[in-house]
Design an enzyme around this catalytic site. Structure first.
Site, mmCIF file in Angstrom:
data_model
loop_
_atom_site.group_PDB
_atom_site.id
_atom_site.type_symbol
_atom_site.label_atom_id
_atom_site.label_comp_id
_atom_site.label_asym_id
_atom_site.label_seq_id
_atom_site.Cartn_x
_atom_site.Cartn_y
_atom_site.Cartn_z
ATOM 1 N N CYS A 84 0.737 -1.250 0.000
ATOM 2 C CA CYS A 84 0.000 0.000 0.000
ATOM 3 C C CYS A 84 0.770 1.306 0.000
ATOM 4 O O CYS A 84 0.953 1.915 1.036
ATOM 5 C CB CYS A 84 -0.974 0.030 1.175
ATOM 6 S SG CYS A 84 -2.091 -1.376 1.123
ATOM 7 N N GLY A 107 0.000 0.350 7.595
ATOM 8 C CA GLY A 107 -0.361 -0.770 6.759
ATOM 9 C C GLY A 107 -0.903 -0.288 5.436
ATOM 10 O O GLY A 107 -0.983 -1.036 4.483
ATOM 11 N N CYS A 108 -1.254 0.967 5.381
ATOM 12 C CA CYS A 108 -1.648 1.633 4.146
ATOM 13 C C CYS A 108 -2.976 1.280 3.517
ATOM 14 O O CYS A 108 -3.037 0.476 2.600
ATOM 15 C CB CYS A 108 -0.569 1.455 3.086
ATOM 16 S SG CYS A 108 1.000 2.075 3.674
ATOM 17 N N ALA A 109 -4.038 1.878 3.982
ATOM 18 C CA ALA A 109 -5.301 1.720 3.271
ATOM 19 C C ALA A 109 -5.481 2.961 2.432
ATOM 20 O O ALA A 109 -5.713 4.042 2.951
ATOM 21 C CB ALA A 109 -6.446 1.568 4.252
#
Lengths: 295, 295
Positions: free
Chosen positions: A121, B120-122
């Site tokens: 991500c 975590g990157c959304a």
């Protein structure tokens, strides 16, 4: 960087600094028996990155190198070019912002409208752009010796780090030959890589003879970033994804994974590998090596 | 789902299906001695998610549950409400797209302009929105027994999965009491959680008496998603981040990490914990448990 008498640390230009104030926090809780315990946990705070007047992204980071993170992120997104004249990097600790200023006028409104959520991500990575950006990539044929890989693995595993101390974190190390140079950690694997890219930009360090070593998985995004940074070798303790392998094969990157003790698997760029070490001479990895943040 | 005679698998409504075609690929490479080897690596492919006429995001996924991924992602971003009438979920395997259609007219142009890259990157998670969305959250006081946690840990660690077979992947399991119900895996940890959210939406399954178990780190984003899904307990083998702990304490979520054998640490929501198991009766974790994709 704290220098110790230990050889492994003295190799580093930037080593992890797990004792540095503000990177971890002691939190009170209870263990499995109900007894009160104190646990060290990694700090995670937002950093908003601006390019000139434009707000680009808010990244969650441990907050140790905001300037490198901003520079590296922007470079790896293709918003900052190696040829750009950087006129300032302004970090405001209170506002938790960092502004990167360039002589060139910039406007990435369009680029920011597209989004890709990749396996790791990177916000703002445009899917089509990622693959396009790879088309011009030519990676040098720099050989990589297995003796270096074993030495690096051993040194890196023994380097005191947040990873070993508090878990919940990823590390990536820029290496040259058998020498680890710059070890960056962060809650997000891509932050660690971007911080290295930012350091390379700032220090004018070239990629052609470097190896990138990571604790994280060799996903398509890790492979793409490494290739875009011009580094010809990417190595990890962890596993692969099929797309990561495909891209590595396409761009001619040397991709080495599942590095444990004497073992590893190379799924791309085998030609750079010089097997100069006798694997039998490499110690089996002790069970506890790399064990994260044990209570 | 493949049923076997093994009790642990029969608990599951959805169990991992590592043998299913298309999830892994056999890739040729070379090992440390230079001998040719074949390695199983996880597939990773793009899936573009539309909400009605609007393209929202492209997610990299192993591709096993595109419908649940789309539904869960949109729900966890707040773009789909529990009250929405879903008129269609159209997956096109060739185009690698999935369109979620609702009776309600939707327009999230503004929401998509902001970006946050979390640990975590959304993609598309709006930072301010994340914290706002938590303000109304009230999690039920459902007790959680340590005997359940030990049983779940044991069953989940023994469940055949891509995680154990090919590495490079994260797993998240929706549980009820000592029973694992739905085990989702993916290259990205947040995909696995979103797939569970999508399944819950589709099946009309409530969160109040559930436990979410994950192989990944307990970052702020994992905690936020779990709380937004209304699940009162989040547990992991891995470690914490300080912000994740803070948020868990704020919303009253029970947060349990570093679960290995009989040991764990609880850093929030201690009051739900009923220590009904004698830790000494729980087997020490065998060294090889949870070891990923060994060659």
């Amino acid at each position: 960087m704290q220098l110790t008498a230990h050889d492994d640390i003295s190799d580093y230009l930037i080593a992890p600094d797990p004792g540095r104030a503000g990177l971890t926090r002691a939190v009170e809780g209870f263990d499995h028996t109900g007894a009160p315990v104190i646990t060290n946990v990694v700090e995670e705070r937002p950093l908003t990155i601006f390019l000139n007047a434009q707000e680009i992204v808010t990244a969650m980071t441990i907050g140790d190198y905001p300037d490198y993170l901003a520079l590296g992120f922007l470079r790896n997104q293709g918003m900052l070019r190696d040829s750009d004249e950087i006129t300032g990097v302004d970090y405001d600790e209170e506002l938790e912002t960092v502004i990167v200023r360039t002589a060139r006028k910039t406007d990435y409104e369009d680029k920011m409208r597209k989004k890709t959520r990749t396996s790791g991500c990177a916000v703002g990575t445009v899917f089509g752009d990622m693959m396009e950006g790879l088309e011009g990539v030519r990676l040098p044929a720099t050989p990589v010796r297995t003796s270096w890989l074993y030495a690096l693995s051993s040194k890196i595993n023994r380097t005191p780090s947040l990873y070993l101390e508090a878990g919940a974190i990823h590390g990536t190390v820029l290496c040259q030959g058998d020498r680890p140079l710059v070890y960056m950690e962060d809650v997000g694997r891509h932050n660690a890589v971007d911080k290295i890219a930012g350091w390379m930009l700032r220090s004018g360090t070239g990629p052609e003879d470097k190896i990138l070593y990571t604790t994280g998985r060799l996903t398509s995004e890790m492979v793409i970033k490494t290739a875009m940074m011009g580094i010809p070798v990417l190595a990890s303790r962890s596993g692969f994804t099929a797309w990561g392998v495909e891209i590595a094969q396409q761009v001619g990157l040397t991709l080495i994974g599942r590095m444990r003790g004497q073992r590893f698997v190379c799924l791309a760029g085998e030609d750079r590998l010089l097997r100069d070490a006798d694997p039998a001479s490499v110690a089996e990895e002790p069970r506890r090596a790399g064990r994260k943040g044990a209570v």
